[in-house]
Design an enzyme around this catalytic site. Sequence first.
Site, PDB file in Angstrom:
ATOM      1  N   ASP A 103       5.289  -3.857   2.048  1.00  0.00           N
ATOM      2  CA  ASP A 103       5.997  -4.952   1.406  1.00  0.00           C
ATOM      3  C   ASP A 103       7.482  -4.637   1.276  1.00  0.00           C
ATOM      4  OD1 ASP A 103       5.554  -2.931  -0.464  1.00  0.00           O
ATOM      5  OD2 ASP A 103       4.758  -4.254  -2.027  1.00  0.00           O
ATOM      6  N   ASP A 106      11.969   1.110  -0.657  1.00  0.00           N
ATOM      7  CA  ASP A 106      12.976   1.263  -1.714  1.00  0.00           C
ATOM      8  C   ASP A 106      13.665   2.616  -1.521  1.00  0.00           C
ATOM      9  OD1 ASP A 106      14.353   0.777  -4.085  1.00  0.00           O
ATOM     10  OD2 ASP A 106      12.670   1.225  -5.389  1.00  0.00           O
ATOM     11  N   LEU A 109      10.604   7.208  -0.076  1.00  0.00           N
ATOM     12  CA  LEU A 109       9.737   8.378  -0.289  1.00  0.00           C
ATOM     13  C   LEU A 109       8.286   8.084   0.072  1.00  0.00           C
ATOM     14  CD1 LEU A 109      11.253   9.721  -3.629  1.00  0.00           C
ATOM     15  CD2 LEU A 109      11.301  10.864  -1.400  1.00  0.00           C
ATOM     16  N   THR A 110       7.801   6.904  -0.340  1.00  0.00           N
ATOM     17  CA  THR A 110       6.413   6.529  -0.039  1.00  0.00           C
ATOM     18  C   THR A 110       6.204   6.461   1.461  1.00  0.00           C
ATOM     19  OG1 THR A 110       6.419   5.202  -2.051  1.00  0.00           O
ATOM     20  CG2 THR A 110       4.629   4.794  -0.495  1.00  0.00           C
ATOM     21  N   ASP A 162       4.410  -7.527  -7.014  1.00  0.00           N
ATOM     22  CA  ASP A 162       4.051  -7.764  -8.404  1.00  0.00           C
ATOM     23  C   ASP A 162       5.075  -7.232  -9.393  1.00  0.00           C
ATOM     24  OD1 ASP A 162       3.417  -4.970  -7.847  1.00  0.00           O
ATOM     25  OD2 ASP A 162       2.480  -4.982  -9.830  1.00  0.00           O
TER      26      ASP A 162
HETATM   27  P1  5GP Z   1       9.669   3.805  -2.464  1.00  0.00           P
HETATM   28  O1  5GP Z   1       8.749   4.978  -2.301  1.00  0.00           O
HETATM   29  O2  5GP Z   1      10.261   3.334  -1.147  1.00  0.00           O
HETATM   30  O3  5GP Z   1      10.743   4.075  -3.491  1.00  0.00           O
HETATM   31  O4  5GP Z   1       8.822   2.663  -3.126  1.00  0.00           O
HETATM   32  C1  5GP Z   1       8.153   1.751  -2.423  1.00  0.00           C
HETATM   33  C2  5GP Z   1       7.187   1.001  -3.314  1.00  0.00           C
HETATM   34  O5  5GP Z   1       7.741   0.725  -4.614  1.00  0.00           O
HETATM   35  C3  5GP Z   1       6.885  -0.342  -2.720  1.00  0.00           C
HETATM   36  O6  5GP Z   1       5.828  -0.283  -1.796  1.00  0.00           O
HETATM   37  C4  5GP Z   1       6.588  -1.181  -3.933  1.00  0.00           C
HETATM   38  O7  5GP Z   1       5.229  -1.035  -4.280  1.00  0.00           O
HETATM   39  C5  5GP Z   1       7.455  -0.604  -5.031  1.00  0.00           C
HETATM   40  N1  5GP Z   1       8.718  -1.364  -5.174  1.00  0.00           N
HETATM   41  C6  5GP Z   1       9.957  -0.959  -4.816  1.00  0.00           C
HETATM   42  N2  5GP Z   1      10.868  -1.904  -5.070  1.00  0.00           N
HETATM   43  C7  5GP Z   1      10.194  -2.961  -5.596  1.00  0.00           C
HETATM   44  C8  5GP Z   1      10.604  -4.259  -6.064  1.00  0.00           C
HETATM   45  O8  5GP Z   1      11.771  -4.688  -6.053  1.00  0.00           O
HETATM   46  N3  5GP Z   1       9.599  -5.070  -6.539  1.00  0.00           N
HETATM   47  C9  5GP Z   1       8.290  -4.676  -6.562  1.00  0.00           C
HETATM   48  N4  5GP Z   1       7.422  -5.552  -7.034  1.00  0.00           N
HETATM   49  N5  5GP Z   1       7.884  -3.458  -6.137  1.00  0.00           N
HETATM   50  C10 5GP Z   1       8.825  -2.611  -5.661  1.00  0.00           C
HETATM   51 MG    MG Z   2       4.147  -1.209  -1.217  1.00  0.00          MG
END
Ligand code: 5GP
Ligand code: MG
Length: 181
Positions: A103, A106, A109-110, A162
């Site tokens: 989705d 950000d 890391l994930t 969400d």
């Molecule tokens: P990352 O590991 O890239 O920091 O985080 C990714 C995950 O954080 C996404 O798959 C999502 O589940 C959550 N996330 C990051 N930004 C947003 C946002 O603006 N809105 C929502 N609902 N979830 C987010």
């Molecule tokens: Mg996600």
Amino acid sequence: MTKVIVKDKAFVPFLPEAAVQKEVARVARELTRDLGDKSPLFLPVLNGAFMFTADLLRHFEGACEVCFIKLASYAGTQSTGAVREVIGLAADITGRHVVIVEDIVDSGLTMAHTIATLRKHNPASISVCTLMLKPAALHVEVPIDYCCMEIPNDFIVGYGLDYDGFGRNLREIYVLAPQEA
Ligand code: 5GP
Ligand code: MG
């Protein structure tokens, strides 16, 4: 589109349904161009990618398989949550062209962790397809092969995403109202 309340916070319109669908169809055409004859295996990440995946794959032309995966926080560590394990990988991805469908990326890391985990299974290739990317929030280098839209570093809900479990059913994309941020 007007302001909506999701749980206890106000969100304002960010992108209408038609604009989302236009970008999803564009990315599906890119995927068809690159992988339409390669029988790719799509690996959407639950829960956030469910709605995006449903629309994306309706536009993908060619043979393909889909296997939803989930990222579970690794229990029993003192990690801040960055360490996650991939569950639900029912298909054998060895030698396959896999496409991770997310989705939103950000910090990255994930995605970085997911790619590293999948690589151990020796797929033929790994591509990353995300609905949204927050370039200003990226902490680690992640290859983003397909992206519907780049967005500012704000909190988004709707179209699968969400806020505290709610808002996933909204057809449009909303952003946290400025006074709430
Ligand atoms: P990352 O590991 O890239 O920091 O985080 C990714 C995950 O954080 C996404 O798959 C999502 O589940 C959550 N996330 C990051 N930004 C947003 C946002 O603006 N809105 C929502 N609902 N979830 C987010
Ligand atoms: Mg996600």
